[in-house]
Write a protein that holds these residues in place. Structure first.
Motif, short mmCIF file in Angstrom:
data_model
loop_
_atom_site.label_atom_id
_atom_site.label_comp_id
_atom_site.label_asym_id
_atom_site.label_seq_id
_atom_site.Cartn_x
_atom_site.Cartn_y
_atom_site.Cartn_z
N ASP A 76 0.87 -1.17 0.00
CA ASP A 76 0.00 0.00 0.00
C ASP A 76 0.90 1.22 0.00
O ASP A 76 1.46 1.60 1.04
CB ASP A 76 -0.90 -0.01 1.24
CG ASP A 76 -1.87 1.16 1.27
OD1 ASP A 76 -1.74 2.08 0.42
OD2 ASP A 76 -2.77 1.18 2.13
N ARG A 79 0.93 4.01 2.62
CA ARG A 79 1.44 3.77 3.97
C ARG A 79 2.96 3.82 4.03
O ARG A 79 3.56 3.70 5.10
CB ARG A 79 0.93 2.43 4.50
CG ARG A 79 -0.59 2.36 4.61
CD ARG A 79 -1.03 1.00 5.10
NE ARG A 79 -0.53 0.71 6.44
CZ ARG A 79 -0.53 -0.50 6.98
NH1 ARG A 79 -0.95 -1.55 6.28
NH2 ARG A 79 -0.06 -0.68 8.20
N PRO A 117 4.76 -1.82 5.81
CA PRO A 117 5.18 -0.58 5.16
C PRO A 117 6.56 -0.17 5.68
O PRO A 117 6.92 -0.46 6.83
CB PRO A 117 4.11 0.43 5.59
CG PRO A 117 2.95 -0.39 6.03
CD PRO A 117 3.51 -1.66 6.58
#
Length: 385
Positions: free
Chosen positions: A86, A89, A357
């Motif tokens: 993602d 993030r 992340p």
């Protein structure tokens, strides 16, 4: 060797070659770019390089490289894929190597493209003429999903090394045991209808409640009967991961699915887990004929155990300065072990950073990893025992 990148540049190029493995086709990517990158590097160092397409995958490949001759030797193995990410993030571009706070940041820095950057620097120091046994380097596909690459490599039986080290992030602690993993979907088929007339339908959610109660009893039985203190979670686990069913408050639920995963201890076979699951559901299956079923969501990964009284474990503990341990997650180790070699999991970086992340590899791991890999090669490829 001037044309070959140094550690930092090789890590940068590996991170920049996307190779995401996912059960969602929208995320899933082939890994040919990174396989070709590795193959080019090792070929230029006089390794024999073999690339094999992995059957029943979306354009995925394994690479095996070999330096030296003779039987046995050392296999350094790892997977070429990463998990999805993602980007919102992350504090930096996941596909660009970034340096900050004495750390390398990027997708795959520790899990586990970084391991290949270390192997490349090691390989630059080797001369096949001085080797008594071969060094193998294996890059597999789809470890993060089906482990199809490792399964296929185990089936091929192309090599018979004496020992194997899988460079998953363990902070250079030798791992000699891990749990297995399997995931299943339990489905209940009901009969939908209007909620004002429940006697004219069969509510799948109500049956699923009974299924969950049975599985809770199974969880208790596993906890009471199976225990291995080497693990920080010492019992087999059964997790209720996802549930979905029904479509409206005023309708009788006609279908309900429950997704579970089970993680077995070494010594418990997959067939036993399946039988225990079937036995737990058997009374309800008899009570509700043809309404309850379960199916495998993904191919299972078996548990792993390497006997600690082995030359590899003893050497790895001495060279790393760490005592061997057990972990709860699954790796490719049981498949590599099928080659007939002593096998451990040991690599730079922390599992705490994997799948997160801002994944990173600390600068402090670099020198220690280089030294450890060189000692492994000296012990298992340069001398006859």
């Amino acid at each position: 060797m001037a044309s070959l990148p140094d550690f930092k540049v090789s890590l940068k190029e590996l991170i920049a070659a996307p190779s995401i493995s996912s059960t969602q086709s929208s995320w899933d990517q082939g890994n040919k770019a990174i396989i070709d990158l590795l193959a080019g590097w090792f070929s230029s160092l006089d390794f024999e390089v073999f690339i094999h397409q992995v059957p029943n995958t979306r354009n995925k490949f394994n690479m095996l490289a070999k330096l030296g001759h003779g039987e046995g030797g050392l296999l350094l193995a790892g997977h070429s894929d990463t998990v999805p990410f993602d980007e919102n993030r992350w504090c930096s571009d996941p596909l660009k190597l970034t340096e900050s706070s004495d750390r390398f940041f990027g997708l795959g820095t520790c899990d586990m493209k970084g391991f290949f950057a270390f192997i490349l620097q090691l390989a630059k120091q080797l001369n096949a003429k001085h080797m008594k046994k071969p060094l193998y380097v294996l890059a597999t596909a789809d470890e993060e999903t089906t482990m199809a690459g490792a399964r296929f490599f185990a089936e091929q039986q192309l090599i018979k090394p004496d020992v194997a080290v899988i460079g998953e992030p363990t902070n250079l602690v030798p791992v000699v045991m891990h749990k297995g993993h399997m995931s299943h979907r339990i489905s209940v088929k009901g009969q939908s209808g209007h909620s004002s007339q429940p006697h004219k339908g069969v509510n799948a959610i109500e049956i699923m409640v009974q299924v969950i109660n049975q599985l809770q009893s199974l969880k208790t039985t596993l906890t009471q009967n199976y225990h291995n203190p080497a693990f920080d979670v010492p019992e087999p686990t059964l997790n209720f991961g996802a549930i979905k069913g029904g479509d409206n408050a005023n309708r009788i639920c006609g279908h309900c699915d429950l997704d579970i995963d089970m993680r077995s201890l070494p010594g418990i076979k997959d067939e036993e887990l399946i039988q225990w699951l079937a036995d737990a559901l058997a009374p309800l299956a008899q009570q509700y004929p043809d309404r309850i079923s379960f199916e495998e969501l993904h191919p299972s990964s078996p548990s792993f155990k390497q006997e600690p009284q082995s030359a590899l474990v003893e050497f790895a503990q001495h060279a790393s300065g760490h005592t061997c341990c057990a972990v709860n997650y699954a790796t490719e180790a049981p498949y590599i072990q099928q080659l007939g070699c002593e096998t451990i999991v040991m690599g730079p970086g922390s599992i705490d950073q994997a799948h997160q992340p801002n994944e990173f590899l600390s600068f402090s791991q670099v020198s220690a990893t280089h030294t450890l890999l060189l000692e492994l090669v000296n012990r298992f490829c340069m001398t006859l025992k």
